[in-house]
Scaffold this motif. Structure first.
Motif, PDB file in Angstrom:
ATOM      1  N   ASP A  14       8.802  45.843   8.678  1.00 16.90           N
ATOM      2  CA  ASP A  14       8.228  47.300   8.457  1.00 16.90           C
ATOM      3  C   ASP A  14       8.526  47.790   7.058  1.00 16.90           C
ATOM      4  O   ASP A  14       9.319  47.059   6.341  1.00 16.90           O
ATOM      5  CB  ASP A  14       8.678  48.187   9.587  1.00 16.90           C
ATOM      6  N   ALA A  15       8.186  48.999   6.875  1.00 15.86           N
ATOM      7  CA  ALA A  15       8.321  49.625   5.423  1.00 15.86           C
ATOM      8  C   ALA A  15       9.756  49.691   4.940  1.00 15.86           C
ATOM      9  O   ALA A  15      10.085  49.143   3.958  1.00 15.86           O
ATOM     10  CB  ALA A  15       7.753  51.006   5.297  1.00 15.86           C
ATOM     11  N   ALA A  16      10.802  50.058   6.036  1.00 17.96           N
ATOM     12  CA  ALA A  16      12.224  50.231   5.713  1.00 17.96           C
ATOM     13  C   ALA A  16      12.644  48.740   5.240  1.00 17.96           C
ATOM     14  O   ALA A  16      13.580  48.680   4.286  1.00 17.96           O
ATOM     15  CB  ALA A  16      12.853  50.763   6.687  1.00 17.96           C
ATOM     16  N   ASP A  17      12.231  47.952   6.191  1.00 14.86           N
ATOM     17  CA  ASP A  17      13.018  46.483   5.884  1.00 14.86           C
ATOM     18  C   ASP A  17      12.380  45.999   4.674  1.00 14.86           C
ATOM     19  O   ASP A  17      13.313  45.235   3.700  1.00 14.86           O
ATOM     20  CB  ASP A  17      12.426  45.645   7.010  1.00 14.86           C
ATOM     21  N   PHE A  18      11.214  46.071   3.993  1.00 13.02           N
ATOM     22  CA  PHE A  18      10.567  45.723   2.936  1.00 13.02           C
ATOM     23  C   PHE A  18      11.195  46.469   1.861  1.00 13.02           C
ATOM     24  O   PHE A  18      11.745  45.817   0.801  1.00 13.02           O
ATOM     25  CB  PHE A  18       8.978  45.937   2.781  1.00 13.02           C
ATOM     26  N   ALA A  19      11.585  47.672   1.993  1.00 14.54           N
ATOM     27  CA  ALA A  19      12.253  48.585   0.906  1.00 14.54           C
ATOM     28  C   ALA A  19      13.589  48.088   0.654  1.00 14.54           C
ATOM     29  O   ALA A  19      14.126  47.957  -0.585  1.00 14.54           O
ATOM     30  CB  ALA A  19      12.171  49.996   1.177  1.00 14.54           C
ATOM     31  N   ARG A  20      14.491  47.697   1.528  1.00 16.71           N
ATOM     32  CA  ARG A  20      15.627  47.367   1.588  1.00 16.71           C
ATOM     33  C   ARG A  20      15.636  45.897   0.868  1.00 16.71           C
ATOM     34  O   ARG A  20      16.624  45.518   0.176  1.00 16.71           O
ATOM     35  CB  ARG A  20      16.237  47.229   2.797  1.00 16.71           C
ATOM     36  N   ALA A  21      14.755  44.990   1.117  1.00 22.01           N
ATOM     37  CA  ALA A  21      14.498  43.474   0.625  1.00 22.01           C
ATOM     38  C   ALA A  21      14.506  43.752  -0.824  1.00 22.01           C
ATOM     39  O   ALA A  21      14.692  42.968  -1.783  1.00 22.01           O
ATOM     40  CB  ALA A  21      13.550  42.698   1.213  1.00 22.01           C
ATOM     41  N   CYS A  22      13.720  44.952  -1.164  1.00 21.80           N
ATOM     42  CA  CYS A  22      13.260  45.031  -2.697  1.00 21.80           C
ATOM     43  C   CYS A  22      14.556  45.842  -3.484  1.00 21.80           C
ATOM     44  O   CYS A  22      14.452  45.924  -4.604  1.00 21.80           O
ATOM     45  CB  CYS A  22      12.023  46.000  -2.883  1.00 21.80           C
ATOM     46  N   GLY A  23      15.659  46.295  -2.562  1.00 20.31           N
ATOM     47  CA  GLY A  23      16.957  46.823  -3.190  1.00 20.31           C
ATOM     48  C   GLY A  23      16.950  48.336  -3.004  1.00 20.31           C
ATOM     49  O   GLY A  23      17.888  48.903  -3.800  1.00 20.31           O
ATOM     50  N   TYR A  24      15.950  48.787  -2.442  1.00 20.06           N
ATOM     51  CA  TYR A  24      16.087  50.227  -2.290  1.00 20.06           C
ATOM     52  C   TYR A  24      16.837  50.669  -0.979  1.00 20.06           C
ATOM     53  O   TYR A  24      16.777  49.999   0.063  1.00 20.06           O
ATOM     54  CB  TYR A  24      14.685  50.848  -2.059  1.00 20.06           C
ATOM     55  N   THR A  25      17.796  51.571  -1.156  1.00 23.42           N
ATOM     56  CA  THR A  25      18.618  51.749  -0.173  1.00 23.42           C
ATOM     57  C   THR A  25      18.474  53.298   0.443  1.00 23.42           C
ATOM     58  O   THR A  25      19.209  53.447   1.267  1.00 23.42           O
ATOM     59  CB  THR A  25      20.089  51.754  -0.605  1.00 23.42           C
ATOM     60  N   GLY A  26      17.645  54.130  -0.001  1.00 23.57           N
ATOM     61  CA  GLY A  26      17.393  55.363   0.378  1.00 23.57           C
ATOM     62  C   GLY A  26      16.558  55.496   1.646  1.00 23.57           C
ATOM     63  O   GLY A  26      16.220  54.572   2.117  1.00 23.57           O
ATOM     64  N   ASP A  27      16.191  56.729   1.856  1.00 24.33           N
ATOM     65  CA  ASP A  27      15.228  56.840   3.166  1.00 24.33           C
ATOM     66  C   ASP A  27      14.224  57.932   3.151  1.00 24.33           C
ATOM     67  O   ASP A  27      13.773  58.607   4.084  1.00 24.33           O
ATOM     68  CB  ASP A  27      16.146  57.272   4.536  1.00 24.33           C
ATOM     69  N   SER A  28      13.806  58.027   1.707  1.00 26.48           N
ATOM     70  CA  SER A  28      12.921  59.041   1.426  1.00 26.48           C
ATOM     71  C   SER A  28      11.572  58.645   1.971  1.00 26.48           C
ATOM     72  O   SER A  28      11.021  57.393   1.874  1.00 26.48           O
ATOM     73  CB  SER A  28      12.517  59.158  -0.100  1.00 26.48           C
ATOM     74  N   PRO A  29      10.942  59.499   2.772  1.00 26.32           N
ATOM     75  CA  PRO A  29       9.836  59.011   3.335  1.00 26.32           C
ATOM     76  C   PRO A  29       8.697  58.765   2.751  1.00 26.32           C
ATOM     77  O   PRO A  29       7.680  57.781   2.648  1.00 26.32           O
ATOM     78  CB  PRO A  29       9.278  60.152   4.382  1.00 26.32           C
ATOM     79  N   ALA A  30       8.400  59.381   1.393  1.00 25.72           N
ATOM     80  CA  ALA A  30       7.430  59.270   0.485  1.00 25.72           C
ATOM     81  C   ALA A  30       7.525  57.794  -0.143  1.00 25.72           C
ATOM     82  O   ALA A  30       6.630  56.917  -0.458  1.00 25.72           O
ATOM     83  CB  ALA A  30       7.418  60.469  -0.605  1.00 25.72           C
ATOM     84  N   LEU A  31       8.759  57.384  -0.413  1.00 27.09           N
ATOM     85  CA  LEU A  31       9.279  56.278  -1.304  1.00 27.09           C
ATOM     86  C   LEU A  31       9.059  55.025  -0.106  1.00 27.09           C
ATOM     87  O   LEU A  31       8.530  53.902  -0.545  1.00 27.09           O
ATOM     88  CB  LEU A  31      10.504  56.075  -1.742  1.00 27.09           C
ATOM     89  N   LEU A  32       9.255  55.398   1.033  1.00 27.77           N
ATOM     90  CA  LEU A  32       8.938  54.288   2.305  1.00 27.77           C
ATOM     91  C   LEU A  32       7.654  54.010   2.143  1.00 27.77           C
ATOM     92  O   LEU A  32       7.055  52.780   2.497  1.00 27.77           O
ATOM     93  CB  LEU A  32       9.528  54.538   3.422  1.00 27.77           C
ATOM     94  N   GLU A  33       6.661  54.974   2.331  1.00 33.75           N
ATOM     95  CA  GLU A  33       5.381  54.860   2.235  1.00 33.75           C
ATOM     96  C   GLU A  33       4.713  54.196   0.975  1.00 33.75           C
ATOM     97  O   GLU A  33       3.887  53.447   1.139  1.00 33.75           O
ATOM     98  CB  GLU A  33       4.414  56.347   2.377  1.00 33.75           C
ATOM     99  N   ALA A  34       5.308  54.364  -0.211  1.00 26.97           N
ATOM    100  CA  ALA A  34       4.955  53.647  -1.287  1.00 26.97           C
ATOM    101  C   ALA A  34       5.203  52.247  -0.924  1.00 26.97           C
ATOM    102  O   ALA A  34       4.311  51.280  -1.437  1.00 26.97           O
ATOM    103  CB  ALA A  34       5.679  54.221  -2.575  1.00 26.97           C
ATOM    104  N   PHE A  35       6.515  52.051  -0.735  1.00 31.64           N
ATOM    105  CA  PHE A  35       6.769  50.399  -0.416  1.00 31.64           C
ATOM    106  C   PHE A  35       5.839  49.924   0.604  1.00 31.64           C
ATOM    107  O   PHE A  35       5.616  48.634   0.259  1.00 31.64           O
ATOM    108  CB  PHE A  35       8.212  50.262  -0.172  1.00 31.64           C
ATOM    109  N   GLU A  36       5.542  50.547   1.681  1.00 36.68           N
ATOM    110  CA  GLU A  36       4.536  49.878   2.557  1.00 36.68           C
ATOM    111  C   GLU A  36       3.173  49.880   1.862  1.00 36.68           C
ATOM    112  O   GLU A  36       2.500  48.696   2.032  1.00 36.68           O
ATOM    113  CB  GLU A  36       4.279  50.812   3.726  1.00 36.68           C
ATOM    114  N   ALA A  37       2.859  50.695   1.199  1.00 39.85           N
ATOM    115  CA  ALA A  37       1.379  50.346   0.489  1.00 39.85           C
ATOM    116  C   ALA A  37       1.602  49.341  -0.594  1.00 39.85           C
ATOM    117  O   ALA A  37       0.637  48.521  -0.609  1.00 39.85           O
ATOM    118  CB  ALA A  37       1.146  51.746  -0.436  1.00 39.85           C
TER     119      ALA A  37
END
Length: 157
Positions: free
Chosen positions: A2-25
């Motif tokens: 999911d988006a959170a797992d992908f964001a963590r794999a990329c090094g993002y540790t936050g929980d901002s919904p906007a950034l999580l949506e950006a990572f998913e896109a």
């Protein structure tokens, strides 16, 4: 994933919904782009599978897959050592070298089986095909080597 797992794999540790949506896109766009690239590469390989002569013409002036891989590696290394302004002007050379390396690696690994299967089927009759600006008028297999008469398209009647 999911988006959170992908964001963590990329090094993002936050929980901002906007950034999580950006990572998913980014993830969805990357998957789509990778599929399109795969389809393009597969089309090139499928076109060259028809005969060894087409493959040899595509990697020319190299005489073998190993030589084509060495040439491509040399071009890529030279490109990486260039200043940025020169790299931008020579980008088509890099793209061509990467394509040649991909094709040569595939046929170095699988070419012998493909063309042995073709020879086993008894394809000793002339094969007609085309690649880039050349027209292969006649290609025949001679003792596991290919001979090919190549005419330029403009010379053909």
């Amino acid at each position: 994933m999911d988006a959170a797992d992908f964001a963590r794999a990329c090094g993002y540790t936050g929980d901002s919904p906007a950034l999580l949506e950006a990572f998913e896109a980014i993830r969805r766009n990357g998957i789509t782009h990778a599929r399109q690239d795969h389809v393009r590469r597969k089309a090139v390989i499928d076109e060259l599978k028809q005969s060894e002569a087409l493959f040899l013409a595509a990697i020319g002036p190299a005489l073998s897959a190993e030589e084509a891989i060495e040439d491509a590696a040399r071009v890529i290394a030279c490109w990486r050592n260039m200043p940025r302004w020169r790299q931008e002007r020579r980008l088509p050379d890099l793209i061509r070298a990467k394509q040649q390396r991909l094709v040569a690696r595939y046929f170095r690994r699988h070419g012998h089986r493909l063309w042995a299967r073709e020879a086993a089927r008894g394809l000793d009759q002339p094969i007609a095909g085309s690649i880039s600006r050349f027209f292969f008028l006649e290609c025949t297999r001679v003792a596991d080597r290919s001979t090919c008469i190549v005419w330029n398209v403009q010379d053909c009647p």
